[in-house]
Design a protein around this motif. Structure first.
Motif, PDB file in Angstrom:
ATOM      1  N   ALA A 164     -68.492  -2.354   1.434  1.00 38.42           N
ATOM      2  CA  ALA A 164     -68.346  -3.293   2.541  1.00 38.42           C
ATOM      3  C   ALA A 164     -69.265  -2.945   3.706  1.00 38.42           C
ATOM      4  O   ALA A 164     -69.723  -3.825   4.435  1.00 38.42           O
ATOM      5  CB  ALA A 164     -66.890  -3.317   3.013  1.00 38.42           C
ATOM      6  N   ALA A 168     -63.814  -1.825   7.607  1.00 40.22           N
ATOM      7  CA  ALA A 168     -63.685  -3.024   6.772  1.00 40.22           C
ATOM      8  C   ALA A 168     -63.735  -4.318   7.573  1.00 40.22           C
ATOM      9  O   ALA A 168     -63.831  -5.396   6.990  1.00 40.22           O
ATOM     10  CB  ALA A 168     -62.381  -2.957   5.981  1.00 40.22           C
ATOM     11  N   THR A 189     -60.002   0.540  -9.456  1.00 46.05           N
ATOM     12  CA  THR A 189     -59.710  -0.609  -8.614  1.00 46.05           C
ATOM     13  C   THR A 189     -58.338  -1.168  -8.964  1.00 46.05           C
ATOM     14  O   THR A 189     -57.985  -1.273 -10.137  1.00 46.05           O
ATOM     15  CB  THR A 189     -60.773  -1.710  -8.845  1.00 46.05           C
ATOM     16  OG1 THR A 189     -62.059  -1.172  -8.564  1.00 46.05           O
ATOM     17  CG2 THR A 189     -60.526  -2.901  -7.954  1.00 46.05           C
ATOM     18  N   GLU A 193     -62.548 -10.781  -9.074  1.00 43.32           N
ATOM     19  CA  GLU A 193     -62.665 -10.580  -7.625  1.00 43.32           C
ATOM     20  C   GLU A 193     -61.574 -11.330  -6.863  1.00 43.32           C
ATOM     21  O   GLU A 193     -61.152 -10.891  -5.793  1.00 43.32           O
ATOM     22  CB  GLU A 193     -64.042 -11.030  -7.143  1.00 43.32           C
ATOM     23  CG  GLU A 193     -65.162 -10.081  -7.532  1.00 43.32           C
ATOM     24  CD  GLU A 193     -64.979  -8.700  -6.918  1.00 43.32           C
ATOM     25  OE1 GLU A 193     -65.077  -8.587  -5.677  1.00 43.32           O
ATOM     26  OE2 GLU A 193     -64.739  -7.737  -7.674  1.00 43.32           O
ATOM     27  N   ARG A 210     -58.754  -8.842  -6.547  1.00 43.57           N
ATOM     28  CA  ARG A 210     -59.023  -7.448  -6.186  1.00 43.57           C
ATOM     29  C   ARG A 210     -58.389  -7.086  -4.843  1.00 43.57           C
ATOM     30  O   ARG A 210     -58.523  -7.812  -3.863  1.00 43.57           O
ATOM     31  CB  ARG A 210     -60.524  -7.182  -6.145  1.00 43.57           C
ATOM     32  CG  ARG A 210     -60.869  -5.720  -5.821  1.00 43.57           C
ATOM     33  CD  ARG A 210     -62.341  -5.426  -6.108  1.00 43.57           C
ATOM     34  NE  ARG A 210     -63.235  -6.105  -5.204  1.00 43.57           N
ATOM     35  CZ  ARG A 210     -63.622  -5.628  -4.018  1.00 43.57           C
ATOM     36  NH1 ARG A 210     -63.161  -4.460  -3.590  1.00 43.57           N
ATOM     37  NH2 ARG A 210     -64.467  -6.318  -3.263  1.00 43.57           N
ATOM     38  N   LYS A 223     -58.458  -5.037  -1.590  1.00 38.75           N
ATOM     39  CA  LYS A 223     -59.501  -4.389  -0.792  1.00 38.75           C
ATOM     40  C   LYS A 223     -58.966  -3.081  -0.229  1.00 38.75           C
ATOM     41  O   LYS A 223     -57.835  -3.020   0.286  1.00 38.75           O
ATOM     42  CB  LYS A 223     -59.950  -5.298   0.345  1.00 38.75           C
ATOM     43  CG  LYS A 223     -60.288  -6.737  -0.061  1.00 38.75           C
ATOM     44  CD  LYS A 223     -61.413  -6.830  -1.065  1.00 38.75           C
ATOM     45  CE  LYS A 223     -61.914  -8.264  -1.234  1.00 38.75           C
ATOM     46  NZ  LYS A 223     -60.877  -9.229  -1.644  1.00 38.75           N
ATOM     47  N   THR A 278     -60.048   0.895   1.771  1.00 40.31           N
ATOM     48  CA  THR A 278     -60.980   1.774   2.473  1.00 40.31           C
ATOM     49  C   THR A 278     -60.457   3.193   2.347  1.00 40.31           C
ATOM     50  O   THR A 278     -59.251   3.432   2.470  1.00 40.31           O
ATOM     51  CB  THR A 278     -61.100   1.388   3.962  1.00 40.31           C
ATOM     52  OG1 THR A 278     -61.635   0.069   4.067  1.00 40.31           O
ATOM     53  CG2 THR A 278     -62.013   2.350   4.703  1.00 40.31           C
ATOM     54  N   GLU A 306     -65.935   2.715   0.892  1.00 39.62           N
ATOM     55  CA  GLU A 306     -65.251   1.897  -0.111  1.00 39.62           C
ATOM     56  C   GLU A 306     -65.762   2.331  -1.479  1.00 39.62           C
ATOM     57  O   GLU A 306     -66.772   1.842  -1.969  1.00 39.62           O
ATOM     58  CB  GLU A 306     -65.533   0.407   0.121  1.00 39.62           C
ATOM     59  CG  GLU A 306     -64.763  -0.516  -0.804  1.00 39.62           C
ATOM     60  CD  GLU A 306     -65.155  -1.975  -0.618  1.00 39.62           C
ATOM     61  OE1 GLU A 306     -64.276  -2.837  -0.783  1.00 39.62           O
ATOM     62  OE2 GLU A 306     -66.341  -2.251  -0.322  1.00 39.62           O
ATOM     63  N   THR A 322     -66.562   0.134  -4.902  1.00 44.81           N
ATOM     64  CA  THR A 322     -67.755  -0.708  -5.010  1.00 44.81           C
ATOM     65  C   THR A 322     -69.039   0.071  -4.755  1.00 44.81           C
ATOM     66  O   THR A 322     -70.102  -0.534  -4.579  1.00 44.81           O
ATOM     67  CB  THR A 322     -67.674  -1.887  -4.025  1.00 44.81           C
ATOM     68  OG1 THR A 322     -67.541  -1.382  -2.691  1.00 44.81           O
ATOM     69  CG2 THR A 322     -66.486  -2.793  -4.350  1.00 44.81           C
ATOM     70  N   HIS A 367     -57.804  -8.597   5.734  1.00 43.73           N
ATOM     71  CA  HIS A 367     -58.710  -9.101   6.751  1.00 43.73           C
ATOM     72  C   HIS A 367     -58.051 -10.091   7.703  1.00 43.73           C
ATOM     73  O   HIS A 367     -58.473 -10.221   8.854  1.00 43.73           O
ATOM     74  CB  HIS A 367     -59.943  -9.723   6.087  1.00 43.73           C
ATOM     75  CG  HIS A 367     -60.826  -8.708   5.444  1.00 43.73           C
ATOM     76  ND1 HIS A 367     -60.606  -8.240   4.170  1.00 43.73           N
ATOM     77  CD2 HIS A 367     -61.908  -8.039   5.923  1.00 43.73           C
ATOM     78  CE1 HIS A 367     -61.525  -7.330   3.887  1.00 43.73           C
ATOM     79  NE2 HIS A 367     -62.322  -7.190   4.918  1.00 43.73           N
TER      80      HIS A 367
END
Length: 359
Positions: A19, A118, A147, A172, A175, A177, A179, A220, A223, A287
């Protein structure tokens, strides 16, 4: 099962970037926090190999990395290579297992860092683990961390399937997210750092080198390809007698020392100055309010059966010839097929190992 080598995965290694670039800082934990964590590790060992903790068969290991299994070859653990790196969990699913280190897990500083990194409105601590080792070769090929997806995670799904899902880029939508804050404590003079590829596998790696006493990175890792550097004297990096059952624990004859055992026999003593401890703190980030509600209300979860069916449908669409397994989660041939079809490659520009100055 036959595999058409002209079929390629939906993603390649160079498409995996985090990210944001890793953010390096010092003094991850206070001296008191580090001392209490280390005490927990000493008192509650011995600890299993990472491979033993996460995988049931060598085929599952191949499915999480890159490469193929030659036809007619039956994999063994000796073929995989057993790096003497061991693991334990300090917290999972937002629950700290040891009250004496709760302040290290429910960590306000880390939560602030995770949100900022993030660009997220919310963050919650999810997991904390440690890797512990003595002198060790480089940490295998560069890899991605496991993941999790809404509905399936390491708590109910094999790691090889989660990583196959991540590499395919077909999931995706589900997924989760995350951190991480990853910190290192290592007093050795040879290696012991961290290599990562924040700009993709084809770009130059970023090396985070020693000294590694409380040095940390916000990142992250699901990824971004990464691995640990080799550490310690070269001659001691592959202790004789390693087995998938080997363990790492406190040396009862040395209040600061450690040892590796196989079948009850000590195969290597590790002095404190050669022990490398990695502390991995993990948070889930949301987010916005909608992302949070979708997760909390389970509006759009995925199941193992859905995941397998999506992978099977994708392979059929791409012309892969195979027989559908009756028990896909435990069929080594099917696991091996997935490792080939969704082999995205790994970075090849790996920096040279640090070696003994006298070598």
């Amino acid at each position: 099962m036959a595999f058409n080598s002209s079929v390629v995965a939906n993603a390649t290694a160079h498409t995996f970037t985090p990210a944001a670039p890793p953010r390096i800082f010092e003094g991850a934990y206070s001296d008191d926090q580090h001392a209490r964590v280390l005490d927990v590790v000493r008192r509650n060992g011995p600890w299993k190999l990472i491979l033993a903790e996460n995988f049931s068969t060598p085929e599952e290991v191949i499915a999480t990395t890159s490469g193929t299994i030659p036809e007619g070859i039956t994999l063994t653990w000796d073929m995989i290579g057993l790096n003497p790196v061991f693991r334990g969990y300090l917290a999972r699913n937002g629950t700290c297992f040891y009250p004496e280190i709760e302040d290290a897990f429910f960590n306000k500083k880390f939560l602030d860092m995770a949100r900022a990194y993030a660009g997220a409105k919310y963050a919650k601590p999810e997991m904390m683990l440690f890797n512990i080792q003595g002198p060790t070769p480089i940490g295998g090929p560069p890899h991605l961390d496991g993941t999790d997806f809404r509905g399936i995670s390491m708590d109910n799904t094999p790691l090889w399937l989660l990583l196959t899902m991540a590499k395919s880029r077909l999931f995706e939508r589900w997924r989760i997210k995350k951190t991480q804050v990853v910190a290192w404590y290592y007093q050795g003079k040879i290696g012991g750092g961290f290599n990562c590829w924040p700009n993709g596998a084809a770009a130059e790696p970023l090396q985070i080198n020693a000294p590694m006493w409380g040095r940390a990175v916000v990142v992250e890792n699901e990824t971004m390809f990464h691995h640990g550097q080799a550490c310690g004297p070269v001659a001691k990096r592959r202790p004789q007698g390693m087995d998938i059952t080997s363990t790492f624990g406190a040396d009862p004859a040395d209040p600061t020392g450690w040892q590796i055992e196989t079948f009850g026999k000590v195969i290597q003593k590790v002095p404190a100055e050669e022990m490398r401890l990695l502390l991995h703190w993990d948070s889930i980030v949301y987010h916005d309010d909608e992302e949070l509600r979708t997760a909390l209300e389970h509006k759009d979860d995925i199941t193992q059966e859905m995941a397998i069916n999506i992978l099977i449908a994708d392979m059929k669409k791409n012309g892969v010839a195979f027989e559908e397994p009756s028990d896909p989660l435990h069929d080594n041939a099917f696991v091996g097929l997935l490792s080939q079809v969704y082999d995205i490659g790994v970075p090849t520009n790996v920096p040279a190992d640090a070696v003994d100055e006298a070598a």
